[in-house]
Scaffold this active site. Structure first.
Site, mmCIF file in Angstrom:
data_model
loop_
_atom_site.group_PDB
_atom_site.id
_atom_site.type_symbol
_atom_site.label_atom_id
_atom_site.label_comp_id
_atom_site.label_asym_id
_atom_site.label_seq_id
_atom_site.Cartn_x
_atom_site.Cartn_y
_atom_site.Cartn_z
ATOM 1 N N ASP A 68 1.054 -0.905 0.053
ATOM 2 C CA ASP A 68 0.018 0.174 0.051
ATOM 3 C C ASP A 68 0.853 1.147 0.116
ATOM 4 O O ASP A 68 1.731 1.260 1.085
ATOM 5 C CB ASP A 68 -0.900 0.113 1.277
ATOM 6 C CG ASP A 68 -1.900 1.251 1.155
ATOM 7 O OD1 ASP A 68 -1.519 2.164 0.643
ATOM 8 O OD2 ASP A 68 -2.749 1.157 2.182
ATOM 9 N N VAL A 69 0.899 1.976 -1.123
ATOM 10 C CA VAL A 69 1.818 2.905 -1.186
ATOM 11 C C VAL A 69 1.765 4.114 -0.227
ATOM 12 O O VAL A 69 2.552 4.965 -0.045
ATOM 13 C CB VAL A 69 2.099 3.677 -2.722
ATOM 14 C CG1 VAL A 69 2.455 2.447 -3.723
ATOM 15 C CG2 VAL A 69 0.587 4.305 -3.088
ATOM 16 N N ASN A 94 3.615 4.565 -9.866
ATOM 17 C CA ASN A 94 2.470 4.547 -10.783
ATOM 18 C C ASN A 94 0.963 4.375 -10.184
ATOM 19 O O ASN A 94 -0.043 4.878 -10.615
ATOM 20 C CB ASN A 94 2.653 3.436 -11.935
ATOM 21 C CG ASN A 94 1.319 3.084 -12.396
ATOM 22 O OD1 ASN A 94 0.757 3.679 -13.563
ATOM 23 N ND2 ASN A 94 0.509 2.010 -11.987
ATOM 24 N N TYR A 160 -7.686 15.357 -7.748
ATOM 25 C CA TYR A 160 -6.885 14.550 -8.572
ATOM 26 C C TYR A 160 -5.766 15.496 -9.470
ATOM 27 O O TYR A 160 -4.753 15.202 -9.387
ATOM 28 C CB TYR A 160 -7.693 13.845 -9.828
ATOM 29 C CG TYR A 160 -7.038 12.808 -10.410
ATOM 30 C CD1 TYR A 160 -6.504 11.949 -10.253
ATOM 31 C CD2 TYR A 160 -6.625 13.204 -12.040
ATOM 32 C CE1 TYR A 160 -6.019 10.940 -11.108
ATOM 33 C CE2 TYR A 160 -5.960 12.409 -12.873
ATOM 34 C CZ TYR A 160 -5.662 11.344 -12.357
ATOM 35 O OH TYR A 160 -4.763 10.404 -13.206
ATOM 36 N N LYS A 164 -1.670 15.322 -8.566
ATOM 37 C CA LYS A 164 -0.969 15.041 -10.076
ATOM 38 C C LYS A 164 -0.082 16.603 -10.359
ATOM 39 O O LYS A 164 1.018 16.383 -10.668
ATOM 40 C CB LYS A 164 -1.648 14.851 -11.399
ATOM 41 C CG LYS A 164 -2.361 13.360 -10.975
ATOM 42 C CD LYS A 164 -1.448 12.445 -10.676
ATOM 43 C CE LYS A 164 -2.127 10.954 -10.955
ATOM 44 N NZ LYS A 164 -1.085 9.973 -10.773
HETATM 45 P P1 NAP Z 1 -5.872 1.350 -12.459
HETATM 46 O O1 NAP Z 1 -6.244 0.391 -13.595
HETATM 47 O O2 NAP Z 1 -7.023 1.240 -11.438
HETATM 48 O O3 NAP Z 1 -4.543 0.600 -11.710
HETATM 49 C C1 NAP Z 1 -4.149 1.243 -10.584
HETATM 50 C C2 NAP Z 1 -3.507 -0.072 -9.549
HETATM 51 O O4 NAP Z 1 -3.044 0.548 -8.444
HETATM 52 C C3 NAP Z 1 -4.389 -1.101 -9.386
HETATM 53 O O5 NAP Z 1 -4.391 -2.222 -9.347
HETATM 54 C C4 NAP Z 1 -5.106 -0.471 -7.813
HETATM 55 O O6 NAP Z 1 -5.619 -1.393 -7.265
HETATM 56 C C5 NAP Z 1 -3.525 -0.239 -7.583
HETATM 57 N N1 NAP Z 1 -3.585 0.697 -6.306
HETATM 58 C C6 NAP Z 1 -4.756 1.570 -5.867
HETATM 59 N N2 NAP Z 1 -4.366 2.129 -4.720
HETATM 60 C C7 NAP Z 1 -3.142 1.668 -4.437
HETATM 61 C C8 NAP Z 1 -2.202 1.740 -3.185
HETATM 62 N N3 NAP Z 1 -2.730 2.548 -2.303
HETATM 63 N N4 NAP Z 1 -1.050 1.266 -3.236
HETATM 64 C C9 NAP Z 1 -0.799 0.575 -4.088
HETATM 65 N N5 NAP Z 1 -1.488 0.095 -5.332
HETATM 66 C C10 NAP Z 1 -2.812 0.753 -5.394
HETATM 67 O O7 NAP Z 1 -5.409 2.814 -12.760
HETATM 68 P P2 NAP Z 1 -4.583 3.032 -14.206
HETATM 69 O O8 NAP Z 1 -5.609 3.807 -15.128
HETATM 70 O O9 NAP Z 1 -3.555 2.013 -14.589
HETATM 71 O O10 NAP Z 1 -3.732 4.379 -13.461
HETATM 72 C C11 NAP Z 1 -2.324 4.044 -12.814
HETATM 73 C C12 NAP Z 1 -1.667 5.337 -12.991
HETATM 74 O O11 NAP Z 1 -1.987 6.329 -14.283
HETATM 75 C C13 NAP Z 1 -2.595 6.313 -11.902
HETATM 76 O O12 NAP Z 1 -1.612 7.050 -11.349
HETATM 77 C C14 NAP Z 1 -3.331 7.336 -12.798
HETATM 78 O O13 NAP Z 1 -3.569 8.391 -11.918
HETATM 79 C C15 NAP Z 1 -2.352 7.486 -13.935
HETATM 80 N N6 NAP Z 1 -3.353 8.018 -15.220
HETATM 81 C C16 NAP Z 1 -4.190 7.262 -15.542
HETATM 82 C C17 NAP Z 1 -4.902 7.792 -16.717
HETATM 83 C C18 NAP Z 1 -5.940 6.888 -17.407
HETATM 84 O O14 NAP Z 1 -6.739 7.372 -18.228
HETATM 85 N N7 NAP Z 1 -6.297 5.475 -17.033
HETATM 86 C C19 NAP Z 1 -4.494 8.915 -17.069
HETATM 87 C C20 NAP Z 1 -3.794 9.821 -16.549
HETATM 88 C C21 NAP Z 1 -2.863 9.301 -15.395
HETATM 89 P P3 NAP Z 1 -7.285 -1.036 -6.753
HETATM 90 O O15 NAP Z 1 -7.946 -0.950 -8.085
HETATM 91 O O16 NAP Z 1 -7.767 -2.318 -5.939
HETATM 92 O O17 NAP Z 1 -7.476 0.269 -6.144
#
Ligand code: NAP
Length: 259
Positions: A68-69, A94, A160, A164
């Site tokens: 848990d980060v 990430n 958010y 960021k």
């Molecule tokens: P995702 O599919 O929800 O994957 C994120 C992973 O991180 C999930 O396995 C999640 O688990 C885990 N996580 C959540 N809280 C955590 C914690 N406290 N400690 C460790 N792991 C944790 O999200 P994603 O879309 O891949 O996003 C990854 C990164 O890219 C994020 O920082 C996000 O803000 C950024 N981002 C994403 C997008 C987009 O369009 N997808 C755009 C810009 C930036 P749970 O789901 O069980 O919480």
């Protein structure tokens, strides 16, 4: 020789979505070891856990560390696992959460949770990584996954965007601080990437209409995929980026190119 020959990396939030894509990309480009650090081991999408996938598909050694980060001690355990697997070279901060919100309704708890995961998690991930990289004689790369919201803001998700934006400034600050020890620190700013970050859409028809509008607005005419972000992360992790630090790499299909 492959791009990431012999490197060991930690990817937080590496079980699902973009983190899973980055872990796979690193393995496909020859990483020696990838530590998948996440609160969940099972991905949100179909398929085996990321570490099992990497071991099945590639020669990369991979382990899962429950992390848990928001807890510094969990981040330390993830970096320790990388040290045990060959020595930390690359830290990818990430893990993150996202939600749409009305600014006037945000509670202190909502605010704190978003900041704890998105900013504090990356802050201490970077601190622990920087300390180890310096102890290991310098060099290495820290990659922070910010967002286009971390450059331009967004009224529909202000907390958010604030988290960021903080991560963007942390990136620039650490690039300044650790450049003399060869540690490069960069940020990636994804646009709309198809993952399950917001959960399954509650109204699929509305979501489909929204998707159509989105793809019309983006010059490249499609959503991004985790592999698109993985390509940018692979570049920043590799020696191809040996003179790149304190940089913001936008991966958004041109969405914000008008700015
Ligand atoms: P995702 O599919 O929800 O994957 C994120 C992973 O991180 C999930 O396995 C999640 O688990 C885990 N996580 C959540 N809280 C955590 C914690 N406290 N400690 C460790 N792991 C944790 O999200 P994603 O879309 O891949 O996003 C990854 C990164 O890219 C994020 O920082 C996000 O803000 C950024 N981002 C994403 C997008 C987009 O369009 N997808 C755009 C810009 C930036 P749970 O789901 O069980 O919480």
């Amino acid at each position: 020789m492959t791009l990431l020959d012999g490197i060991t990396a930690v990817v937080t939030g590496g079980s699902s979505g973009i983190g899973r894509g980055i872990a796979r990309g690193f393995a496909e480009h020859g990483a020696e070891a990838v530590v998948v650090a996440d609160i969940r081991e099972e991905p949100k999408e179909d398929g085996p856990p990321t570490h099992e996938l990497l071991e099945a598909e590639t020669d990369t050694e991979s382990v899962f560390v429950e992390c848990d980060v928001t807890r510094r001690s969990d981040l330390t355990a993830a970096v320790d696992a990388a040290e045990a697997a060959g020595g930390l070279d690359v830290m990818v901060n990430n893990a993150g959460i996202w939600r749409a919100e009305d600014f006037l309704d945000v509670t202190e708890d909502d605010y704190q949770r978003m900041m704890d995961i998105n900013l504090k998690g990356a802050y201490f991930g970077a601190q622990i990584a920087a300390e180890r990289l310096v102890e290991n004689d310098g060099g290495g790369s820290i990659i922070n996954i910010s967002s286009i919201a971390g450059l331009f803001g967004n009224g529909n998700w202000p907390t958010y965007a604030a988290s960021k934006g903080g991560l963007t400034m942390l990136t620039y600050s650490l690039a300044h601080e650790f450049g003399d020890r060869g540690v490069r620190v960069n940020a990636i700013h994804p646009g709309g990437i198809q993952t399950m970050i917001g959960g399954e859409p509650s109204e699929p028809e509305a979501a489909a209409e929204q998707a159509q509008q989105f793809t019309q607005m983006v010059p490249l005419g499609r959503y991004g995929q985790p592999e698109d972000v993985a390509g940018a992360a692979t570049f920043l992790a590799s020696d191809l980026a040996s003179y790149v630090t304190g940089e913001s790499l936008v991966v958004d299909g041109g969405w914000t190119s008008w700015r």
